[in-house]
Design a protein around this motif. Structure first.
Motif, PDB file in Angstrom:
ATOM      1  N   LEU A  65     -36.670  79.289 -27.784  1.00  0.00           N
ATOM      2  CA  LEU A  65     -36.905  79.410 -26.458  1.00  0.00           C
ATOM      3  C   LEU A  65     -37.900  78.114 -26.003  1.00  0.00           C
ATOM      4  N   PRO A  66     -38.848  77.707 -26.782  1.00  0.00           N
ATOM      5  CA  PRO A  66     -39.382  76.318 -26.689  1.00  0.00           C
ATOM      6  C   PRO A  66     -38.464  75.136 -26.516  1.00  0.00           C
ATOM      7  N   ASN A  67     -37.352  75.322 -27.273  1.00  0.00           N
ATOM      8  CA  ASN A  67     -36.470  73.823 -27.279  1.00  0.00           C
ATOM      9  C   ASN A  67     -35.913  74.088 -26.206  1.00  0.00           C
ATOM     10  N   ILE A  68     -35.465  75.157 -25.471  1.00  0.00           N
ATOM     11  CA  ILE A  68     -34.559  75.094 -24.255  1.00  0.00           C
ATOM     12  C   ILE A  68     -35.568  74.837 -23.181  1.00  0.00           C
ATOM     13  N   LEU A  69     -36.654  75.441 -23.263  1.00  0.00           N
ATOM     14  CA  LEU A  69     -37.712  74.780 -22.123  1.00  0.00           C
ATOM     15  C   LEU A  69     -38.183  73.471 -22.213  1.00  0.00           C
ATOM     16  N   ASN A  70     -38.194  73.025 -23.626  1.00  0.00           N
ATOM     17  CA  ASN A  70     -38.521  71.450 -23.569  1.00  0.00           C
ATOM     18  C   ASN A  70     -37.292  70.629 -23.039  1.00  0.00           C
ATOM     19  N   THR A  71     -36.144  70.937 -23.151  1.00  0.00           N
ATOM     20  CA  THR A  71     -35.076  70.233 -22.748  1.00  0.00           C
ATOM     21  C   THR A  71     -34.858  70.487 -21.215  1.00  0.00           C
ATOM     22  N   LEU A  72     -35.149  71.566 -20.425  1.00  0.00           N
ATOM     23  CA  LEU A  72     -35.287  71.588 -19.193  1.00  0.00           C
ATOM     24  C   LEU A  72     -36.500  70.770 -18.458  1.00  0.00           C
ATOM     25  N   TYR A  73     -37.379  70.638 -19.352  1.00  0.00           N
ATOM     26  CA  TYR A  73     -38.765  69.828 -18.848  1.00  0.00           C
ATOM     27  C   TYR A  73     -38.325  68.233 -18.800  1.00  0.00           C
ATOM     28  N   ILE A  74     -37.751  68.055 -19.810  1.00  0.00           N
ATOM     29  CA  ILE A  74     -37.356  66.776 -19.939  1.00  0.00           C
ATOM     30  C   ILE A  74     -36.289  66.256 -19.094  1.00  0.00           C
ATOM     31  N   ILE A  75     -35.348  67.018 -18.647  1.00  0.00           N
ATOM     32  CA  ILE A  75     -34.475  66.936 -17.599  1.00  0.00           C
ATOM     33  C   ILE A  75     -35.157  66.549 -16.169  1.00  0.00           C
ATOM     34  N   VAL A  76     -35.941  67.719 -15.867  1.00  0.00           N
ATOM     35  CA  VAL A  76     -36.622  67.483 -14.533  1.00  0.00           C
ATOM     36  C   VAL A  76     -37.582  66.320 -14.500  1.00  0.00           C
ATOM     37  N   ALA A  77     -38.492  66.017 -15.629  1.00  0.00           N
ATOM     38  CA  ALA A  77     -39.167  64.796 -15.392  1.00  0.00           C
ATOM     39  C   ALA A  77     -38.414  63.466 -15.521  1.00  0.00           C
ATOM     40  N   ALA A  78     -37.296  63.542 -16.185  1.00  0.00           N
ATOM     41  CA  ALA A  78     -36.813  62.227 -16.303  1.00  0.00           C
ATOM     42  C   ALA A  78     -35.820  61.984 -15.059  1.00  0.00           C
ATOM     43  N   MET A  79     -35.358  63.107 -14.278  1.00  0.00           N
ATOM     44  CA  MET A  79     -34.476  62.924 -13.028  1.00  0.00           C
ATOM     45  C   MET A  79     -35.533  62.648 -11.882  1.00  0.00           C
ATOM     46  N   VAL A  80     -36.759  63.376 -11.950  1.00  0.00           N
ATOM     47  CA  VAL A  80     -37.618  63.001 -10.615  1.00  0.00           C
ATOM     48  C   VAL A  80     -38.183  61.549 -10.679  1.00  0.00           C
ATOM     49  N   ILE A  81     -38.324  60.952 -11.672  1.00  0.00           N
ATOM     50  CA  ILE A  81     -38.596  59.569 -11.924  1.00  0.00           C
ATOM     51  C   ILE A  81     -37.202  58.708 -11.490  1.00  0.00           C
ATOM     52  N   VAL A  82     -36.139  58.834 -12.453  1.00  0.00           N
ATOM     53  CA  VAL A  82     -35.098  57.869 -12.217  1.00  0.00           C
ATOM     54  C   VAL A  82     -34.056  57.715 -10.878  1.00  0.00           C
ATOM     55  N   LEU A  83     -34.018  59.196 -10.380  1.00  0.00           N
ATOM     56  CA  LEU A  83     -33.311  59.284  -9.024  1.00  0.00           C
ATOM     57  C   LEU A  83     -33.810  58.445  -7.983  1.00  0.00           C
ATOM     58  N   PRO A  84     -35.278  58.338  -7.582  1.00  0.00           N
ATOM     59  CA  PRO A  84     -35.488  57.402  -6.646  1.00  0.00           C
ATOM     60  C   PRO A  84     -35.603  55.709  -7.024  1.00  0.00           C
ATOM     61  N   LEU A  85     -35.748  55.582  -8.331  1.00  0.00           N
ATOM     62  CA  LEU A  85     -35.570  54.260  -8.720  1.00  0.00           C
ATOM     63  C   LEU A  85     -34.239  53.669  -8.750  1.00  0.00           C
TER      64      LEU A  85
END
Length: 283
Positions: A65-85
């Motif tokens: 469960l921590p690994n699943i949540l960490n994967t989702l956290y990384i996806i959200v954090a990376a896409m929030v930054i990279v999409l506007p850029l």
């Protein structure tokens, strides 16, 4: 009148057609074999406790469960930054940049960055974000490293999609009195939604499947923590957990179960992105 082909030419065409179909069939068969083998080895080990708990040596339990949540956290954090850029850079290069030589240099640089091995990005991310900027190994450092890694993909796919919008659409909008930004926002971007969604799917796929870059920047932590705390706490994604269990602990069956979970998660994310893109196109 149709030109009659000689028997030799007809045999040559049939041979090439057979080779094309053979290559396509082998590719599909290999893909189906890999997916089937992973599910065959991994699905029997996927249990509810595995999905809803965390690894604890005291209680002798294993959970991802921590690994699943960490994967989702990384996806959200990376896409929030990279999409506007990425989308913003593609819009500037396609619609605003006047120096075509500079545009060509930037395009060459992005294509070059796309081919760099991910382990290099991991080393650079560790040196820059963790050691130079003083960030602790965690979701934030890992996400920033992935932003640098997938930014060229977002830029190039969005840029190519923007180029497919007919020039007459731009001229028509400007002729009706629309400003350039209004024209881009209401005419060009809606016509390029397909390419943007494709870039997002490719970027998310690379994020989900990445392990080398995250080994140096996100860490190996298997503890269940919240999103804010995970930004500066060692947190292992599913791919990192798969690597740890398969290589360091020799738990191959658990590694296959994590691989099956990872494939299902990737499928769900891609289907969600496709549905969102379809709704955006309708609007």
């Amino acid at each position: 009148m149709e030109e009659k082909l000689s028997p030799r030419r007809r045999l040559y065409d049939r041979g090439l057609r057979f080779l094309v179909w053979l290559c396509a069939g082998l590719t599909c068969a290999l893909l189906l074999f890999l997916i089937g083998y992973i599910f065959y080895r991994g699905v029997p080990g996927v249990t509810w406790p595995l999905l809803t708990s965390q690894t604890s040596y005291i209680k002798d339990t294993v959970g991802v469960l921590p690994n699943i949540l960490n994967t989702l956290y990384i996806i959200v954090a990376a896409m929030v930054i990279v999409l506007p850029l990425g989308v913003g850079a593609a819009i500037y290069l396609t619609e605003y940049a006047a120096n075509r030589r500079l545009v060509a240099v930037i395009e060459f640089a992005t294509e070059t960055l796309t081919g760099i091995p991910s382990i290099i990005f991991g080393l650079v991310g560790m040196l820059l974000f963790v050691q130079r900027l003083g960030l602790k190994a965690g979701i934030l450092a890992g996400s920033l490293t992935l932003v640098v890694m997938i930014l060229p993909t977002i830029v190039r796919t969005t840029q190519e999609s923007l180029k497919t919008v007919p020039q007459s659409y731009r001229e028509g909008a400007l002729g009706l009195g629309a400003g350039k930004w209004h024209m881009i926002r209401t005419v060009v971007l809606p016509g390029a939604v397909d390419g943007i969604v494709t870039g997002c799917i490719l970027a998310v796929g690379r994020i989900v499947g990445e392990s080398a870059a995250l080994l140096y920047t996100a860490g190996f932590g298997l503890e269940l923590v919240g999103f804010i705390k995970s930004l500066h706490t060692s947190a292992a994604s599913l791919t990192v957990a798969l690597y740890v269990y398969a290589t360091e602990r020799g738990e191959t069956a658990l590694a296959f179960s994590i691989a099956a979970i990872l494939m299902v998660l990737t499928l769900l994310i891609n289907l969600t992105a496709s549905l969102v893109g379809r709704k955006l196109r309708k609007k």
